[in-house]
Design a protein around this motif. Structure first.
Motif, PDB file in Angstrom:
ATOM      1  N   GLN A 140       0.525  22.406 -13.698  1.00  0.00           N
ATOM      2  CA  GLN A 140       1.198  23.693 -13.657  1.00  0.00           C
ATOM      3  C   GLN A 140       1.149  24.345 -15.035  1.00  0.00           C
ATOM      4  N   HIS A 141       1.399  25.650 -15.052  1.00  0.00           N
ATOM      5  CA  HIS A 141       1.223  26.422 -16.293  1.00  0.00           C
ATOM      6  C   HIS A 141       2.192  25.994 -17.391  1.00  0.00           C
ATOM      7  N   ASP A 142       3.328  25.371 -17.045  1.00  0.00           N
ATOM      8  CA  ASP A 142       4.268  24.917 -18.066  1.00  0.00           C
ATOM      9  C   ASP A 142       3.960  23.511 -18.568  1.00  0.00           C
ATOM     10  N   GLY A 143       2.860  22.908 -18.112  1.00  0.00           N
ATOM     11  CA  GLY A 143       2.460  21.588 -18.599  1.00  0.00           C
ATOM     12  C   GLY A 143       2.860  20.433 -17.715  1.00  0.00           C
TER      13      GLY A 143
ATOM     14  N   HIS B 186       0.862  -1.178   0.000  1.00  0.00           N
ATOM     15  CA  HIS B 186       0.000   0.000   0.000  1.00  0.00           C
ATOM     16  C   HIS B 186       0.901   1.231   0.000  1.00  0.00           C
ATOM     17  N   SER B 187       0.682   2.117  -0.946  1.00  0.00           N
ATOM     18  CA  SER B 187       1.577   3.274  -1.065  1.00  0.00           C
ATOM     19  C   SER B 187       0.875   4.412  -1.792  1.00  0.00           C
ATOM     20  N   TRP B 188       1.412   5.612  -1.567  1.00  0.00           N
ATOM     21  CA  TRP B 188       1.064   6.760  -2.385  1.00  0.00           C
ATOM     22  C   TRP B 188       2.066   6.800  -3.534  1.00  0.00           C
ATOM     23  N   VAL B 189       1.568   6.696  -4.757  1.00  0.00           N
ATOM     24  CA  VAL B 189       2.428   6.641  -5.936  1.00  0.00           C
ATOM     25  C   VAL B 189       2.486   8.041  -6.549  1.00  0.00           C
ATOM     26  N   GLY B 190       3.620   8.692  -6.412  1.00  0.00           N
ATOM     27  CA  GLY B 190       3.807   9.995  -7.028  1.00  0.00           C
ATOM     28  C   GLY B 190       4.247   9.853  -8.474  1.00  0.00           C
ATOM     29  N   ILE B 191       3.444  10.389  -9.416  1.00  0.00           N
ATOM     30  CA  ILE B 191       3.725  10.273 -10.845  1.00  0.00           C
ATOM     31  C   ILE B 191       3.706  11.676 -11.441  1.00  0.00           C
ATOM     32  N   THR B 192       4.727  11.990 -12.194  1.00  0.00           N
ATOM     33  CA  THR B 192       4.794  13.308 -12.829  1.00  0.00           C
ATOM     34  C   THR B 192       5.268  13.162 -14.271  1.00  0.00           C
ATOM     35  N   TRP B 193       4.720  13.988 -15.156  1.00  0.00           N
ATOM     36  CA  TRP B 193       5.103  14.019 -16.556  1.00  0.00           C
ATOM     37  C   TRP B 193       4.754  15.391 -17.119  1.00  0.00           C
ATOM     38  N   LYS B 194       5.112  15.629 -18.358  1.00  0.00           N
ATOM     39  CA  LYS B 194       4.828  16.919 -18.996  1.00  0.00           C
ATOM     40  C   LYS B 194       3.824  16.723 -20.115  1.00  0.00           C
ATOM     41  N   ASP B 195       2.728  17.490 -20.018  1.00  0.00           N
ATOM     42  CA  ASP B 195       1.665  17.446 -21.025  1.00  0.00           C
ATOM     43  C   ASP B 195       1.769  18.710 -21.870  1.00  0.00           C
ATOM     44  N   GLN B 196       2.115  18.560 -23.151  1.00  0.00           N
ATOM     45  CA  GLN B 196       2.331  19.716 -24.020  1.00  0.00           C
ATOM     46  C   GLN B 196       1.040  20.427 -24.404  1.00  0.00           C
ATOM     47  N   PHE B 197      -0.108  19.831 -24.100  1.00  0.00           N
ATOM     48  CA  PHE B 197      -1.388  20.457 -24.424  1.00  0.00           C
ATOM     49  C   PHE B 197      -2.046  21.099 -23.211  1.00  0.00           C
ATOM     50  N   LEU B 198      -1.384  21.094 -22.080  1.00  0.00           N
ATOM     51  CA  LEU B 198      -1.931  21.697 -20.863  1.00  0.00           C
ATOM     52  C   LEU B 198      -1.060  22.869 -20.404  1.00  0.00           C
ATOM     53  N   LYS B 199      -0.687  23.714 -21.349  1.00  0.00           N
ATOM     54  CA  LYS B 199       0.099  24.908 -21.045  1.00  0.00           C
ATOM     55  C   LYS B 199      -0.772  26.157 -21.204  1.00  0.00           C
ATOM     56  N   TRP B 200      -0.444  27.190 -20.439  1.00  0.00           N
ATOM     57  CA  TRP B 200      -1.147  28.464 -20.578  1.00  0.00           C
ATOM     58  C   TRP B 200      -0.251  29.605 -20.108  1.00  0.00           C
ATOM     59  N   THR B 201      -0.653  30.772 -20.454  1.00  0.00           N
ATOM     60  CA  THR B 201       0.057  31.974 -20.015  1.00  0.00           C
ATOM     61  C   THR B 201      -0.621  32.502 -18.761  1.00  0.00           C
ATOM     62  N   PRO B 202       0.056  32.517 -17.644  1.00  0.00           N
ATOM     63  CA  PRO B 202      -0.594  32.918 -16.382  1.00  0.00           C
ATOM     64  C   PRO B 202      -1.228  34.296 -16.429  1.00  0.00           C
ATOM     65  N   SER B 203      -0.627  35.224 -17.156  1.00  0.00           N
ATOM     66  CA  SER B 203      -1.188  36.581 -17.184  1.00  0.00           C
ATOM     67  C   SER B 203      -2.553  36.636 -17.856  1.00  0.00           C
TER      68      SER B 203
ATOM     69  N   LEU C  64      -7.060  19.094 -12.028  1.00  0.00           N
ATOM     70  CA  LEU C  64      -7.917  18.389 -12.971  1.00  0.00           C
ATOM     71  C   LEU C  64      -8.019  16.937 -12.542  1.00  0.00           C
ATOM     72  N   GLU C  65      -9.122  16.307 -12.888  1.00  0.00           N
ATOM     73  CA  GLU C  65      -9.291  14.894 -12.580  1.00  0.00           C
ATOM     74  C   GLU C  65      -8.491  14.054 -13.571  1.00  0.00           C
ATOM     75  N   SER C  66      -7.928  12.947 -13.075  1.00  0.00           N
ATOM     76  CA  SER C  66      -7.049  12.132 -13.912  1.00  0.00           C
ATOM     77  C   SER C  66      -7.777  11.530 -15.106  1.00  0.00           C
ATOM     78  N   HIS C  67      -9.096  11.288 -14.968  1.00  0.00           N
ATOM     79  CA  HIS C  67      -9.810  10.686 -16.101  1.00  0.00           C
ATOM     80  C   HIS C  67     -10.135  11.727 -17.175  1.00  0.00           C
ATOM     81  N   GLN C  68      -9.931  13.022 -16.871  1.00  0.00           N
ATOM     82  CA  GLN C  68     -10.193  14.062 -17.857  1.00  0.00           C
ATOM     83  C   GLN C  68      -9.000  14.286 -18.781  1.00  0.00           C
ATOM     84  N   ILE C  69      -7.829  13.888 -18.364  1.00  0.00           N
ATOM     85  CA  ILE C  69      -6.611  14.127 -19.138  1.00  0.00           C
ATOM     86  C   ILE C  69      -5.914  12.799 -19.392  1.00  0.00           C
ATOM     87  N   TRP C  70      -4.914  12.858 -20.266  1.00  0.00           N
ATOM     88  CA  TRP C  70      -4.096  11.647 -20.494  1.00  0.00           C
ATOM     89  C   TRP C  70      -3.262  11.379 -19.247  1.00  0.00           C
ATOM     90  N   SER C  71      -3.263  10.141 -18.813  1.00  0.00           N
ATOM     91  CA  SER C  71      -2.442   9.749 -17.666  1.00  0.00           C
ATOM     92  C   SER C  71      -1.794   8.404 -17.971  1.00  0.00           C
TER      93      SER C  71
END
Length: 423
Positions: free
Chosen positions: A144-147, A85-102, A112-119
């Motif tokens: 995050q804003h950089d994807g 039993h563990s908390w599995v920390g997973i991180t990657w970069k999604d090139q379609f989830l970027k935005w300009t904070p300003s 976002l919910e994991s089933h809404q995006i590619w995971s």
């Protein structure tokens, strides 16, 4: 017929009234708020497709970093299954989830919910097939804003772990879990560890009966001769467990030593009053009882049997030989015919040579006379029967002493070779 028509008309009217009441517009203070975070989530997902890898060029790989934060561990040695039993920390970069904070009120991150995006679908290759384990995770992810996307689902992984019981109950087990992508190659989804602390044990708690010594993580490149142009990397976690042996040792190991002492004690008793036979038979029964107890606690089809079983097996053979010898001694005590010449010769050689120091057990010759009285009578030649009886008693003493020495030496060897020890 008129009543039925009237009933249908009333029911239809009631349905229309209820539908009209459900279509009421929200009041002005409850209308949808078009704030920056809502606009950001809407814009990110409006044309998003979660079925495809989040890369603008299909030749690029999605690098997925994994970290395990262990919480609890259980190991079923009987079924040879291992659950983490563990908390599995997973991180990657999604090139379609970027935005300009300003553009969105300087928002730097959103959820976002994991089933809404590619995971990534991280499969356990040596999973227990009897338990359903989904590759898809269902949790909230931080974007995050950089994807960069980070998800930390709570997952229980159950795998197969072949046990090695040779040193049971002081055994250590090495259980390994293999993670990777079931369908994607390493050129599509590349699994790696976090650069710092790939395994976290800050809040870990040991499961019942086992103590986790340490965890070794290793990334396997996944290069195979069948597929020279593709790789199938895997993340390998090896968990080294040590059994908490205080309970099994008290139940099995310590009593096993006690039955050895019972067997050796019975070999120095006289056979006249059946006490020796009863004691050594009880020792043999104890062997069977402990073998049955061990059978409840170890896998029935283990390829590596505990050396404690071999110890009890050989000890049972020695005890059985002690029972046969006891019956033989009881038979020799009752002999009234003259002893063969070779028995008389052996008795004389032993009594007149260094062998007399080997004979340390003394049986009462009969019910009426002690050894000294029989010796005096036989020396005068007045009682031939006493002389015959004394020959058999001396030979029985010799056999019993030899049996005791052989059994003691055999147990010393068994204790040094087969008795498990806590390292």
């Amino acid at each position: 017929m008129v009543q039925f028509t009237y009933f249908v008309w009333c029911a239809s009217l009631a349905l229309l009234v209820s539908l009209a009441s459900c279509d009421r517009e929200c009041p002005d203070n409850r209308k949808e708020q078009n704030h920056d975070e809502a606009n950001l989530n809407h814009d990110l997902l409006c044309a998003y497709n979660a079925d495809f890898r989040p890369v603008t060029d299909h030749k690029d790989a999605v690098n997925v970093s994994v970290r395990l934060a262990l919480k609890y561990l259980s190991f079923d040695a009987l079924e040879e299954t291992f659950t983490v039993h563990s908390w599995v920390g997973i991180t990657w970069k999604d090139q379609f989830l970027k935005w300009t904070p300003s553009d969105y009120g300087n928002i730097l991150e959103t959820q976002l919910e994991s089933h809404q995006i590619w995971s990534p679908r991280m499969a356990l290759f040596n999973a227990d097939a009897t338990m359903y384990q989904s590759e898809q995770m269902y949790t909230s992810c931080l974007v995050q804003h950089d994807g960069n996307v980070t998800c930390v689902p709570h997952v229980a992984h159950t795998g197969i772990c072949r046990t090695s019981l040779r040193n049971w109950p002081y055994d250590e087990q090495n259980c390994t879990l293999y993670f990777g992508s079931w369908m994607n190659t390493g050129e599509q989804v590349n699994y790696t560890f976090f650069k710092t602390r790939p395994v976290v044990m800050d809040d870990y708690q040991n499961g019942p009966g086992w103590k986790l010594l340490h965890v070794v993580n290793e990334r396997l490149p996944g290069k195979y001769k069948c597929c020279p142009n593709n790789t199938y990397p895997m993340l390998k976690y090896t968990f080294v467990l040590k059994r908490i042996s205080a309970g099994p040792a008290a139940i099995v190991v310590v009593p096993s030593v006690v039955i050895i002492l019972l067997t050796l004690m019975s070999l120095v008793l006289d056979v006249k009053d059946y006490t020796r036979l009863v004691l050594i038979c009880f020792s043999l029964y104890g062997h069977f009882a402990f073998l049955k107890e061990i059978g409840y606690q170890i896998p029935k089809h283990s390829a590596d049997p505990p050396i404690l079983l071999l110890f009890l097996r050989d000890s049972m053979i020695i005890t059985l030989a002690g029972i046969v010898e006891t019956l033989l001694l009881m038979y020799l005590r009752q002999r009234v015919i003259p002893a063969p010449g070779w028995i008389v010769t052996v008795n004389r050689l032993v009594s007149s040579g260094p062998g007399k120091y080997v004979v340390f057990t003394e049986f009462d010759p009969n019910e009426e006379f002690d050894t000294k009285g029989l010796t005096e009578v036989s020396s005068r030649g007045d009682d031939a029967k006493a002389r015959v009886h004394l020959d058999w008693i001396q030979f029985a003493n010799l056999l019993n002493s030899v049996m005791f020495i052989v059994a003691a030496l055999a147990y010393v060897v068994l204790l040094s070779v087969y008795l498990p020890r806590d390292n």
